[in-house]
Design a protein around this motif. Structure first.
Motif, PDB file in Angstrom:
ATOM      1  N   SER A 143       0.840  -1.194   0.000  1.00 52.57           N
ATOM      2  CA  SER A 143       0.000   0.000   0.000  1.00 52.57           C
ATOM      3  C   SER A 143       0.877   1.247   0.000  1.00 52.57           C
ATOM      4  CB  SER A 143      -0.913  -0.002   1.225  1.00 52.57           C
ATOM      5  OG  SER A 143      -1.681   1.180   1.274  1.00 52.57           O
ATOM      6  N   GLY A 144       0.585   2.169  -0.893  1.00 49.45           N
ATOM      7  CA  GLY A 144       1.373   3.388  -1.020  1.00 49.45           C
ATOM      8  C   GLY A 144       2.501   3.296  -2.018  1.00 49.45           C
ATOM      9  N   THR A 198      -2.394   9.307  -9.249  1.00 52.04           N
ATOM     10  CA  THR A 198      -2.222  10.508  -8.442  1.00 52.04           C
ATOM     11  C   THR A 198      -1.748  11.702  -9.249  1.00 52.04           C
ATOM     12  OG1 THR A 198       0.036   9.859  -7.855  1.00 52.04           O
ATOM     13  CG2 THR A 198      -1.742   9.165  -6.366  1.00 52.04           C
ATOM     14  N   ARG A 213      -0.567   5.016  -7.515  1.00 53.44           N
ATOM     15  CA  ARG A 213      -0.221   4.630  -6.152  1.00 53.44           C
ATOM     16  C   ARG A 213      -1.088   3.437  -5.728  1.00 53.44           C
ATOM     17  NH1 ARG A 213       2.604   7.230  -2.277  1.00 53.44           N
ATOM     18  NH2 ARG A 213       2.580   9.164  -3.522  1.00 53.44           N
ATOM     19  N   ARG A 214      -0.447   2.442  -5.131  1.00 49.85           N
ATOM     20  CA  ARG A 214      -1.175   1.246  -4.665  1.00 49.85           C
ATOM     21  C   ARG A 214      -2.080   1.632  -3.507  1.00 49.85           C
ATOM     22  NH1 ARG A 214      -3.859  -2.849  -4.402  1.00 49.85           N
ATOM     23  NH2 ARG A 214      -3.063  -4.975  -4.209  1.00 49.85           N
ATOM     24  N   ASP A 215      -3.363   1.258  -3.594  1.00 49.25           N
ATOM     25  CA  ASP A 215      -4.328   1.575  -2.549  1.00 49.25           C
ATOM     26  C   ASP A 215      -4.025   0.805  -1.260  1.00 49.25           C
ATOM     27  OD1 ASP A 215      -5.545   3.154  -4.453  1.00 49.25           O
ATOM     28  OD2 ASP A 215      -7.065   1.650  -4.970  1.00 49.25           O
TER      29      ASP A 215
END
Length: 215
Positions: A143-144, A198, A213-215
């Motif tokens: 994530s992120g 993003t 961006r990975r959730d």
């Protein structure tokens, strides 16, 4: 009129010593790409580069981001040899030996990176390669994590440069499965795989940087 899009493959007849290949586009776009990457890449960790091609980007980015470890890759053995040759010439200690990775295979048995980058591949591969790329990125990134794409894309809400239209026709004349993709289609694929775009940055020679961006 010649196509001015910088998304061109390497030239084998310009190969230097030790299997080095040269892609003219790398010299034209590398600094513009670095300026975007400086705002999105993590401060440390490993960056996995997909379809590294000649390896010229990998060694340049390795020099520009000394706190990151760069993991280049390419599905073509010639590409991997060129990456290794450029890395040896540059003597960049934070660029790892290349991996032979193909977006069309079912799985990649590799360590999870902090970010993934792919430059000028999407338009010279079948759509299934984009599907495979996002699927693997979703499995690898936490994530992120940042997934960065660079190349020519069509946008439904913006005028299309004649150079990109000409380039798209040229690509399809070489392989009907190739072609410039729509940003909306990339975004839909991203959403399906748990990513959010993003940013979209306009780049030289009618190219775009898409940052997910990975959730």
């Amino acid at each position: 009129m010649a196509n001015k899009n910088d998304s061109t493959p390497w030239f084998r007849d310009q190969a230097g010593p030790e299997d080095e290949k040269h892609a003219p586009a790398t010299l034209r776009n590398r600094d513009a790409i670095v300026s975007v990457l400086q705002g999105v890449l993590p401060k440390d960790g490993t960056v996995l580069e997909i379809a590294s091609g000649t390896g010229e980007h990998a060694v340049y980015f390795g020099e520009k981001f000394p706190n990151l470890t760069w993991q280049p890759s390419d599905p073509d053995p010639d590409g991997c040899r060129s990456i290794a040759a450029w890395t040896k010439r540059a003597g960049v200690g934070n660029v790892l030996p290349p991996l032979q990775l193909d977006a069309l295979v079912s799985e990649w048995d590799i360590e999870k990176p902090a970010a993934i980058l792919c430059i000028n591949m999407i338009h010279i591969a079948p759509w299934e390669a984009s599907i495979g790329l996002f699927d693997k990125a979703a499995k690898l990134l936490k994530s992120g994590g940042i997934f960065f794409l660079y190349g020519p894309y069509f946008r439904g809400d913006a005028p299309t440069a004649q150079g990109n239209l000409d380039f798209d026709r040229s690509l399809k004349s070489r392989d009907l499965r190739w072609g410039i993709r729509e940003v909306d289609d990339m975004d839909a694929l991203a959403t399906k795989n748990g990513f959010t775009r993003t940013d979209l940055v306009e780049m030289p020679a009618n190219n775009l940087s898409l940052i997910y961006r990975r959730d």
